[in-house]
Scaffold this active site. Structure first.
Site, PDB file in Angstrom:
ATOM      1  N   CYS A   1      -1.588   1.735  -3.050  1.00  0.00           N
ATOM      2  CA  CYS A   1      -2.552   2.820  -2.812  1.00  0.00           C
ATOM      3  C   CYS A   1      -1.948   4.228  -2.785  1.00  0.00           C
ATOM      4  O   CYS A   1      -2.456   5.128  -3.449  1.00  0.00           O
ATOM      5  CB  CYS A   1      -3.245   2.623  -1.465  1.00  0.00           C
ATOM      6  SG  CYS A   1      -3.495   0.930  -0.969  1.00  0.00           S
TER       7      CYS A   1
ATOM      8  N   GLU B   1     -25.462  15.663  -3.043  1.00  0.00           N
ATOM      9  CA  GLU B   1     -26.851  15.901  -2.617  1.00  0.00           C
ATOM     10  C   GLU B   1     -27.836  15.071  -3.447  1.00  0.00           C
ATOM     11  O   GLU B   1     -28.955  14.801  -3.010  1.00  0.00           O
ATOM     12  CB  GLU B   1     -27.224  17.386  -2.676  1.00  0.00           C
ATOM     13  CG  GLU B   1     -27.328  17.954  -4.072  1.00  0.00           C
ATOM     14  CD  GLU B   1     -27.716  19.440  -4.083  1.00  0.00           C
ATOM     15  OE1 GLU B   1     -28.631  19.829  -3.344  1.00  0.00           O
ATOM     16  OE2 GLU B   1     -27.090  20.203  -4.845  1.00  0.00           O
TER      17      GLU B   1
ATOM     18  N   LYS C   1       0.011   5.375  -6.018  1.00  0.00           N
ATOM     19  CA  LYS C   1      -1.027   5.382  -7.078  1.00  0.00           C
ATOM     20  C   LYS C   1      -1.886   6.632  -6.979  1.00  0.00           C
ATOM     21  O   LYS C   1      -2.148   7.315  -7.957  1.00  0.00           O
ATOM     22  CB  LYS C   1      -1.852   4.091  -6.952  1.00  0.00           C
ATOM     23  CG  LYS C   1      -3.011   3.920  -7.896  1.00  0.00           C
ATOM     24  CD  LYS C   1      -4.315   4.539  -7.461  1.00  0.00           C
ATOM     25  CE  LYS C   1      -4.794   4.206  -6.096  1.00  0.00           C
ATOM     26  NZ  LYS C   1      -5.297   2.863  -5.919  1.00  0.00           N
TER      27      LYS C   1
ATOM     28  N   CYS D   1       0.825  -1.210   0.000  1.00  0.00           N
ATOM     29  CA  CYS D   1       0.000   0.000   0.000  1.00  0.00           C
ATOM     30  C   CYS D   1       0.858   1.259   0.000  1.00  0.00           C
ATOM     31  O   CYS D   1       0.688   2.148  -0.822  1.00  0.00           O
ATOM     32  CB  CYS D   1      -0.928  -0.009   1.211  1.00  0.00           C
ATOM     33  SG  CYS D   1      -1.807   1.528   1.437  1.00  0.00           S
TER      34      CYS D   1
ATOM     35  N   TYR E   1      -9.116  -3.477 -10.776  1.00  0.00           N
ATOM     36  CA  TYR E   1      -8.779  -2.195 -10.148  1.00  0.00           C
ATOM     37  C   TYR E   1      -7.529  -1.554 -10.794  1.00  0.00           C
ATOM     38  O   TYR E   1      -7.544  -0.399 -11.193  1.00  0.00           O
ATOM     39  CB  TYR E   1      -8.406  -2.424  -8.679  1.00  0.00           C
ATOM     40  CG  TYR E   1      -9.504  -2.567  -7.674  1.00  0.00           C
ATOM     41  CD1 TYR E   1      -9.872  -1.498  -6.878  1.00  0.00           C
ATOM     42  CD2 TYR E   1     -10.113  -3.791  -7.448  1.00  0.00           C
ATOM     43  CE1 TYR E   1     -10.829  -1.633  -5.883  1.00  0.00           C
ATOM     44  CE2 TYR E   1     -11.075  -3.940  -6.452  1.00  0.00           C
ATOM     45  CZ  TYR E   1     -11.428  -2.858  -5.677  1.00  0.00           C
ATOM     46  OH  TYR E   1     -12.370  -3.006  -4.696  1.00  0.00           O
TER      47      TYR E   1
ATOM     48  N   HIS F   1     -26.014  22.023  -0.812  1.00  0.00           N
ATOM     49  CA  HIS F   1     -26.181  22.553  -2.151  1.00  0.00           C
ATOM     50  C   HIS F   1     -25.139  23.618  -2.445  1.00  0.00           C
ATOM     51  O   HIS F   1     -24.857  24.438  -1.571  1.00  0.00           O
ATOM     52  CB  HIS F   1     -27.579  23.167  -2.264  1.00  0.00           C
ATOM     53  CG  HIS F   1     -27.922  23.569  -3.661  1.00  0.00           C
ATOM     54  ND1 HIS F   1     -28.117  22.642  -4.666  1.00  0.00           N
ATOM     55  CD2 HIS F   1     -28.074  24.790  -4.216  1.00  0.00           C
ATOM     56  CE1 HIS F   1     -28.405  23.293  -5.790  1.00  0.00           C
ATOM     57  NE2 HIS F   1     -28.382  24.590  -5.543  1.00  0.00           N
TER      58      HIS F   1
ATOM     59  N   GLU G   1      -7.206   1.884 -13.126  1.00  0.00           N
ATOM     60  CA  GLU G   1      -6.558   3.026 -12.471  1.00  0.00           C
ATOM     61  C   GLU G   1      -5.343   3.471 -13.286  1.00  0.00           C
ATOM     62  O   GLU G   1      -5.138   4.665 -13.531  1.00  0.00           O
ATOM     63  CB  GLU G   1      -6.149   2.665 -11.040  1.00  0.00           C
ATOM     64  CG  GLU G   1      -7.366   2.545 -10.111  1.00  0.00           C
ATOM     65  CD  GLU G   1      -7.019   2.201  -8.672  1.00  0.00           C
ATOM     66  OE1 GLU G   1      -5.899   1.718  -8.417  1.00  0.00           O
ATOM     67  OE2 GLU G   1      -7.875   2.425  -7.792  1.00  0.00           O
TER      68      GLU G   1
HETATM   69  P1  NDP Z   1      -8.156  -7.771  -9.950  1.00  0.00           P
HETATM   70  O1  NDP Z   1      -8.393  -9.106  -9.367  1.00  0.00           O
HETATM   71  O2  NDP Z   1      -8.965  -6.617  -9.533  1.00  0.00           O
HETATM   72  O3  NDP Z   1      -8.254  -7.861 -11.529  1.00  0.00           O
HETATM   73  C1  NDP Z   1      -7.500  -8.783 -12.258  1.00  0.00           C
HETATM   74  C2  NDP Z   1      -7.888  -8.633 -13.710  1.00  0.00           C
HETATM   75  O4  NDP Z   1      -7.006  -9.404 -14.509  1.00  0.00           O
HETATM   76  C3  NDP Z   1      -9.300  -9.123 -14.000  1.00  0.00           C
HETATM   77  O5  NDP Z   1      -9.861  -8.281 -14.959  1.00  0.00           O
HETATM   78  C4  NDP Z   1      -9.059 -10.517 -14.538  1.00  0.00           C
HETATM   79  O6  NDP Z   1     -10.029 -10.935 -15.440  1.00  0.00           O
HETATM   80  C5  NDP Z   1      -7.770 -10.319 -15.274  1.00  0.00           C
HETATM   81  N1  NDP Z   1      -6.980 -11.545 -15.394  1.00  0.00           N
HETATM   82  C6  NDP Z   1      -6.692 -12.426 -14.408  1.00  0.00           C
HETATM   83  N2  NDP Z   1      -5.938 -13.426 -14.886  1.00  0.00           N
HETATM   84  C7  NDP Z   1      -5.767 -13.185 -16.200  1.00  0.00           C
HETATM   85  C8  NDP Z   1      -5.098 -13.880 -17.249  1.00  0.00           C
HETATM   86  N3  NDP Z   1      -4.455 -15.024 -17.032  1.00  0.00           N
HETATM   87  N4  NDP Z   1      -5.138 -13.359 -18.485  1.00  0.00           N
HETATM   88  C9  NDP Z   1      -5.790 -12.206 -18.725  1.00  0.00           C
HETATM   89  N5  NDP Z   1      -6.443 -11.498 -17.767  1.00  0.00           N
HETATM   90  C10 NDP Z   1      -6.423 -11.990 -16.527  1.00  0.00           C
HETATM   91  O7  NDP Z   1      -6.600  -7.536  -9.725  1.00  0.00           O
HETATM   92  P2  NDP Z   1      -5.685  -6.236  -9.845  1.00  0.00           P
HETATM   93  O8  NDP Z   1      -4.373  -6.766 -10.291  1.00  0.00           O
HETATM   94  O9  NDP Z   1      -6.329  -5.155 -10.628  1.00  0.00           O
HETATM   95  O10 NDP Z   1      -5.589  -5.769  -8.343  1.00  0.00           O
HETATM   96  C11 NDP Z   1      -5.282  -6.679  -7.298  1.00  0.00           C
HETATM   97  C12 NDP Z   1      -6.084  -6.385  -6.073  1.00  0.00           C
HETATM   98  O11 NDP Z   1      -5.540  -5.248  -5.435  1.00  0.00           O
HETATM   99  C13 NDP Z   1      -7.533  -6.036  -6.356  1.00  0.00           C
HETATM  100  O12 NDP Z   1      -8.347  -7.168  -6.389  1.00  0.00           O
HETATM  101  C14 NDP Z   1      -7.903  -5.124  -5.230  1.00  0.00           C
HETATM  102  O13 NDP Z   1      -8.447  -5.894  -4.212  1.00  0.00           O
HETATM  103  C15 NDP Z   1      -6.575  -4.517  -4.820  1.00  0.00           C
HETATM  104  N6  NDP Z   1      -6.524  -3.118  -5.262  1.00  0.00           N
HETATM  105  C16 NDP Z   1      -7.364  -2.219  -4.678  1.00  0.00           C
HETATM  106  C17 NDP Z   1      -7.354  -0.906  -5.081  1.00  0.00           C
HETATM  107  C18 NDP Z   1      -8.291   0.074  -4.454  1.00  0.00           C
HETATM  108  O14 NDP Z   1      -8.831  -0.205  -3.386  1.00  0.00           O
HETATM  109  N7  NDP Z   1      -8.540   1.209  -5.102  1.00  0.00           N
HETATM  110  C19 NDP Z   1      -6.450  -0.433  -6.128  1.00  0.00           C
HETATM  111  C20 NDP Z   1      -5.656  -1.462  -6.695  1.00  0.00           C
HETATM  112  C21 NDP Z   1      -5.691  -2.746  -6.266  1.00  0.00           C
HETATM  113  P3  NDP Z   1     -11.410 -11.652 -14.990  1.00  0.00           P
HETATM  114  O15 NDP Z   1     -12.299 -10.571 -14.465  1.00  0.00           O
HETATM  115  O16 NDP Z   1     -11.907 -12.247 -16.255  1.00  0.00           O
HETATM  116  O17 NDP Z   1     -11.038 -12.659 -13.958  1.00  0.00           O
END
Ligand code: NDP
Length: 454
Positions: free
Chosen positions: A48, A440, A51, A43, A177, A435, A181
Site C-alpha cells: 500500500c 456533490e 504503491k 503494506c 488490484y 460546490h 494499479e
Molecule cells: P487479486 O486476487 O486482486 O487478482 C488476481 C488476478 O490474477 C485476477 O485477475 C485473477 O484472475 C488473476 N489470476 C489468478 N491466477 C491466475 C493464473 N494462474 N493465471 C492468470 N491469471 C491469474 O490479486 P492481486 O495480486 O492483484 O492482489 C492481491 C490482494 O492484495 C488483492 O486481492 C487485494 O485484496 C490486496 N490489494 C489491495 C489493494 C488496495 O486495497 N488498493 C492494492 C493491492 C492489493 P481471475 O479474476 O480470473 O481469478
C-alpha cells in the site's frame, strides 16, 4: 498465566500483528513479536504505502501536461526513476523505525528472527524455545506466479519497488488490484504497458458498470488491455523478453510482472507441529473469534484469507487484543467494507455490486452519473468520472456507492460511514452538496437510471 514467558507471542509484524501486539501490551499483557523480514509487513514495505507513493509519482505526467491549459509553461519534463525509487525507500525505512518505536514504547519485545511453532504453547526462535500462553499467527501472504515456461523471468510486486532500471516496455499478467494499479504506475512513468487478463473483463468481483468504464479510461491512457489472453511462455531474447501467448501472439518487453494473486504465508510456520488446521489453499482455518482448532493459537490477516486488506487485518488484530486481554467478545463486521483501487483514475467502492444487489433486492433503484471532471473543462483530457448509488426501493436504504474518478477512495470513505449508519436516499437528498466538487454529485442524483422492478 505467569508460568509462561509471555502472555501473547505474535508471529509476523505486519499491519495486523503489530496492532494486536501493541494493543495487547496496552492491556497489560507481556507480549513478544517475531519478524524475520521487515517491520510493517507487506503494506508498509512492498504494498500500500510505496504503491501510493508511486501512484503520486506517476500522475505528475498528466498534471504537467494539463498545467499548460492553465497557463503554465514547464518546458520538457524528465523523469528520473532512481530518485523516486530511493526517496520511496528512505521513507519506508523511516516508517520501519516508527514501527520499531511504537512497539518499543508499548513494551512489546521485538525479535528480529524467524519464529516457528513448536507446540500449542511453545515457539522456537533461533536456538531458543520460548513458552507462551497464547500465540497469534499473522504471517500474511506472498505473491503467486503461475506455472508457465519461463516464469522465472517474471517479477512480482515484491521486486517492482526496487528495480535497478525503469523498463521501457512492460507486460503485466493479471486483472486484479495490483495489475491495474501497476499498469497506471508504469504507464504514468513513461513505459509502454500491456495488461493481459485471462477472463473477458478484468476486476472480477467489482461492479460491472465500473469495470467497463475503467477499462475504457485505462485504454484511453495508452495501456493495451488484452482480455481473454493467457500467457504461454516467456523467454529471454538479448536484453529483452519474448512473451508468447496461448493464441500464438508474441510481445517483446523489458519486464514481465505477474500480479496474479497472493497466497497465505502458512508454510514453514510449524502449523503441522502444533496441529493447526490449514485449508486446501493454505489459509489457516479460524472461527469468528480467530481461534484455530488448537486452543490458544489464533490467526488473523492475509494468512486466514478472508479479505486481503490492511485495515481488515488491523481490525482483526484489535479484536483479538480486546477479546484476550480486555474480557470482551468482539467480532469484526465484514459487511460494507469500503475499498479503493489506485488505478488511474481511482476506483472507490462500498457495498454490493449492482449484480449482487439485484439478486437480493428485487426493487433495486440504480442512480448513475458520468461527467467530465471540472478540471478538464480547460484541458484537452477526455477523462471522465463515473458514480453509482444503489438504493433498495423497498425501504429507501442506500446499499452501495461505486465511483471511478480522481480521489475516489477519499470520497467513498465518507460515504462508507453513511452506508454503515443505514442512510437512506432521502438522507442523501437532504444533504447539501459542497460546490463545486465531484463528490456533490452523490447528493444530487435525482433521476434513477434504472428501476429493476420495472
Ligand atoms: P487479486 O486476487 O486482486 O487478482 C488476481 C488476478 O490474477 C485476477 O485477475 C485473477 O484472475 C488473476 N489470476 C489468478 N491466477 C491466475 C493464473 N494462474 N493465471 C492468470 N491469471 C491469474 O490479486 P492481486 O495480486 O492483484 O492482489 C492481491 C490482494 O492484495 C488483492 O486481492 C487485494 O485484496 C490486496 N490489494 C489491495 C489493494 C488496495 O486495497 N488498493 C492494492 C493491492 C492489493 P481471475 O479474476 O480470473 O481469478
Amino acid at each position: 498465566m505467569r508460568n509462561y514467558d509471555y502472555d501473547l507471542f505474535v508471529i509476523g509484524a505486519g499491519s495486523g500483528g503489530v496492532r494486536a501486539a501493541r494493543m495487547a501490551a496496552g492491556f497489560g499483557a507481556r507480549v513478544a513479536i517475531a519478524e524475520e523480514r521487515y517491520l510493517g509487513g507487506t503494506c508498509v514495505n512492498v504494498g500500500c504505502v510505496p504503491k501510493k507513493l508511486f501512484v503520486y509519482g506517476a500522475h505528475f505526467a498528466e498534471d504537467f501536461d494539463d498545467a499548460r491549459a492553465y497557463g503554465w509553461d514547464l518546458g520538457g519534463a524528465d523523469f528520473h526513476w532512481p530518485t523516486l525509487r530511493d526517496n520511496k525507500t528512505r521513507e519506508i525505512e523511516r516508517l520501519n523505525g516508527i514501527y520499531h518505536g511504537l512497539l518499543d514504547d508499548a513494551g512489546v519485545e521485538i525479535l528480529a528472527e524467524r519464529a516457528v511453532l513448536a507446540g500449542p504453547n511453545r515457539v522456537r526462535v533461533g536456538q531458543r524455545t520460548l513458552t507462551t500462553q497464547n500465540i497469534l499467527v499473522a504471517t500474511g501472504s506472498w505473491p503467486v506466479v503461475p506455472p508457465f515456461p519461463g516464469n522465472e523471468h517474471a517479477i512480482t510486486s515484491n521486486e517492482a519497488f526496487y528495480l535497478d532500471e525503469f523498463p521501457k516496455r512492460v507486460l503485466i499478467i493479471g486483472g486484479g488490484y495490483i495489475a491495474v494499479e501497476f499498469a497506471g504506475i508504469y504507464a504514468g512513468l513513461g513505459a509502454q504497458v500491456t495488461l493481459a487478463y485471462r477472463g473477458e473483463l478484468f476486476l472480477r468481483g467489482f461492479d460491472a458498470g465500473i469495470r467497463r468504464f475503467v477499462a475504457d479510461e485505462i485504454r484511453s491512457k495508452g495501456v493495451q488491455l488484452r482480455f481473454d489472453s493467457r500467457i504461454g511462455s516467456v523467454e529471454r531474447r538479448g536484453s529483452g523478453l519474448r512473451c508468447t501467448f496461448e493464441d500464438g501472439r508474441n510481445l517483446d518487453v523489458d519486464l514481465v510482472m505477474a500480479a496474479t494473486g497472493r497466497t497465505p504465508a502458512s508454510g514453514g510456520v510449524g502449523l503441522e507441529t502444533a496441529g493447526v488446521n490449514v485449508a486446501a489453499g493454505g489459509a489457516i482455518e479460524v472461527d469468528r473469534y480467530y481461534r484455530t482448532n488448537v486452543p490458544n493459537i489464533y490467526a488473523i490477516g492475509d494468512v486466514i484469507d478472508r479479505m486481503q486488506l490492511t485495515p481488515v487485518a488491523i481490525a482483526e488484530g484489535m479484536c483479538i487484543a480486546h477479546n484476550l486481554f480486555n474480557g470482551e467478545s468482539r467480532q469484526v463486521d465484514y459487511d460494507n467494507v469500503p475499498t479503493a483501487i489506485f488505478c488511474q483514475p481511482n476506483i472507490g467502492t462500498v457495498g454490493p455490486t449492482e449484480e449482487e444487489a439485484r439478486r437480493k433486492h428485487p426493487n433495486l433503484v440504480v442512480y448513475q452519473s458520468s461527467f467530465k471532471p471540472m478540471k478538464h473543462t480547460l484541458t484537452h483530457r477526455a477523462e471522465r468520472t463515473m458514480m453509482k448509488l444503489l438504493v433498495d426501493g423497498e425501504n429507501d436504504r442506500v446499499l452501495a456507492a461505486h465511483m471511478c474518478g480522481p480521489e475516489a477512495g477519499e470520497i467513498i470513505q465518507g460515504l462508507g460511514v453513511a452506508i454503515k449508519a443505514g442512510a437512506t436516499k432521502a438522507d442523501f437528498d437532504a444533504t447539501i452538496g459542497i460546490h463545486p466538487t465531484a463528490a456533490e454529485e452523490f447528493v444530487t442524483m435525482r433521476e434513477p437510471a434504472r428501476e429493476l422492478s420495472d
